[in-house]
Design an enzyme around this catalytic site. Structure first.
Site, PDB file in Angstrom:
ATOM      1  N   LYS A 212       0.711  -1.219   0.055  1.00 17.23           N
ATOM      2  CA  LYS A 212      -0.107   0.083   0.016  1.00 17.23           C
ATOM      3  C   LYS A 212       0.913   1.283  -0.112  1.00 17.23           C
ATOM      4  O   LYS A 212       0.645   2.133  -0.817  1.00 17.23           O
ATOM      5  CB  LYS A 212      -0.887  -0.201   1.330  1.00 17.23           C
ATOM      6  CG  LYS A 212      -1.620   1.504   1.426  1.00 17.23           C
ATOM      7  CD  LYS A 212      -2.676   1.579   0.409  1.00 17.23           C
ATOM      8  CE  LYS A 212      -2.973   3.066   0.603  1.00 17.23           C
ATOM      9  NZ  LYS A 212      -4.271   3.247   0.701  1.00 17.23           N
ATOM     10  N   CYS A 266      -3.512  10.827   1.684  1.00 17.93           N
ATOM     11  CA  CYS A 266      -2.823   9.441   1.479  1.00 17.93           C
ATOM     12  C   CYS A 266      -1.432   9.631   0.807  1.00 17.93           C
ATOM     13  O   CYS A 266      -0.516   9.342   1.442  1.00 17.93           O
ATOM     14  CB  CYS A 266      -3.761   8.482   0.650  1.00 17.93           C
ATOM     15  SG  CYS A 266      -5.428   8.406   1.358  1.00 17.93           S
TER      16      CYS A 266
END
Ligand code: SAJ
Length: 413
Positions: A212, A266
């Site tokens: 991720k 993010c």
């Protein structure tokens, strides 16, 4: 392993859609959040965040009795933790929300339960979560102690959905499933397969964590390349948009788009988790962050230069959201640019943002105006977000208006 009840801890941008999608598959879901207002809103069948179609799915799930929210954890068969993982001083990952979520669910865990960490996390966070759970429940065994024979199964399954397309991507994207043991991975895969149509690929928890972080760092590095190119091209008198379009005709080149900086929750955060874990080695990843974070100041300098020759110019900033066609202003470089421009006092700063009704408090002193008003009155237009709603503005500004186009929107692309 049969799962008849799922608990989702953290009902934000990831947790709530995930809870709603499970519930839409007729699985009983209890959502847990520390925020009473959010809990009450969901229990009324409404939502407290903005995401297309989510209101309908949540409303249906609550009305049909599959989704409920509470601030008090209760027993379930699977627990999904989707709490924030911001960074603190010195860009160090802050795992305190994961720790408090672990402490919350620990008392209601029972043998056979599955605990999944979905929050984007530094490598090792899932193992750390397992330690916190084990400390709170010495009567149960965990994978780090008992391996495949553990009472509790633990996995990391990072979310990778794109804001604005969350409901579709939750179902269609492939999913990386990183169990602490193989049984943990298999249990997590069985759970996600209740709604995921993409492939659920098994790996270790540490690889899933790094995967991720890698995805978002890859994007950050590539955006930094585009942003750096745009600055180099300004210096050399080359149109960066034309340049990128031409270079991308090469079959193995695919350059992303420059902009006023990288926003969102993010991409501007996750690369720091890699840098924190390997500070000596992560040189490119760190530099990309620095390049992207310096872009807002570069845009401000461009505006200041343009304003210098004008008396009390009207500076119209087009777009405040952190990217196109959404209304999310959080962590938006555009908001930062508009605020800093207003603080400089170099003219009358106005903002055009068709996706909102009022400006955030930090933009006190800035006026929210309509597109036509801005086109008629702006001395300087600063295009910050490439919203579709601005498409028909191109070419309709006054001849003498200076356009500073951070997204290549007013160009012949
Ligand atoms: N941006 C550019 N140029 C580009 C692309 C993006 O300047 O060519 C800027 C955007 O304007 C925005 C920022 O980057 O300010 C981030 O936007 P984004 O669309 O790249 O990503 P997010 O933050 O909306 O979502 C990302 C996604 N990650 C990847 O595409 C690798 C999403 O799949 C993740 O689930 C999400 O982060 C997350 O939650 O981690």
């Amino acid at each position: 392993m049969s799962i008849s009840k799922v608990s989702v801890i953290g009902l934000g941008y990831i947790g709530l859609p995930t809870a709603a999608v499970f519930a839409s598959r007729k699985i009983e879901v209890i959502g847990i959040d520390v925020n009473q207002h959010c809990v009450d809103t969901i229990n009324r069948g409404q939502i407290h965040i903005v995401e297309p179609d989510l209101d309908m799915v949540v409303h249906a799930a609550v009305t049909e009795g599959y989704l409920r929210a509470s601030i008090v954890p209760e027993p379930a068969d699977a627990f999904l933790i989707a709490v924030p993982t911001p960074f603190k001083e010195g860009f160090k990952p802050d795992l305190s929300y994961i720790q408090s979520a672990s402490e919350k669910i620990a008392p209601v865990l029972k043998s056979g339960d599955l605990v999944i960490l979905e929050s984007t996390s530094p490598v090792g966070a899932t193992e750390q979560m397992a330690v916190w759970l084990a400390e709170a429940r010495p009567d149960l065994s965990f994978p780090q102690q008992a391996g495949e024979a553990s009472d509790i199964r633990i996995a990391h399954c990072p979310e990778r959905v794109l804001p604005g397309h969350v409901l579709r991507e939750l179902v269609q994207n492939d999913r990386v499933i990183g169990g602490m043991t193989e049984k943990c991975s298999l249990a997590a895969r069985a759970l996600y397969k209740t709604f995921v149509e993409g492939e659920c690929v098994l790996t270790s928890a540490r690889t899933a964590e790094m995967c991720k972080l890698t995805e978002n760092s890859f994007r950050d590095v590539n955006i930094a390349f585009a942003n750096e190119l745009s600055i180099i091209c300004d210096k050399l008198g080359v149109n960066v948009w034309e340049l990128i379009q031409l270079a991308n005709r090469h079959p193995r080149v695919n350059i992303l788009q420059p902009g006023p900086g990288v926003g969102g929750h993010c991409i501007a955060v996750d690369p720091w988790f890699i840098v924190d874990s390997a500070p000596e080695e992560a040189r490119l990843i760190r530099t990309a962050r620095v390049v992207n974070d310096s872009k807002p100041e570069y845009v401000i300098d461009q505006v200041v230069k343009a304003a210098a020759s004008l008396k009390e110019p009207v500076i119209a900033c087009f777009g405040l959201a952190f990217k196109a066609n959404i209304d999310d202003l959080r962590e938006s470089p555009s908001v930062e640019i508009v605020k800093r421009l207003a603080d400089r006092g170099i003219g009358r700063v106005v903002a055009v943002e068709p996706h909102i009704q009022e400006l955030p408090a930090k933009l006190a002193g800035v006026e929210l105006i309509g597109l036509e008003d801005a086109l008629q009155n702006a001395d300087i237009i600063v295009l910050l977000v490439d919203h579709e709603a601005f498409r028909n503005a191109v070419g309709r500004q006054r001849a003498e208006t200076v356009v500073i186009d951070t997204r290549g929107f007013f160009q012949n692309k």
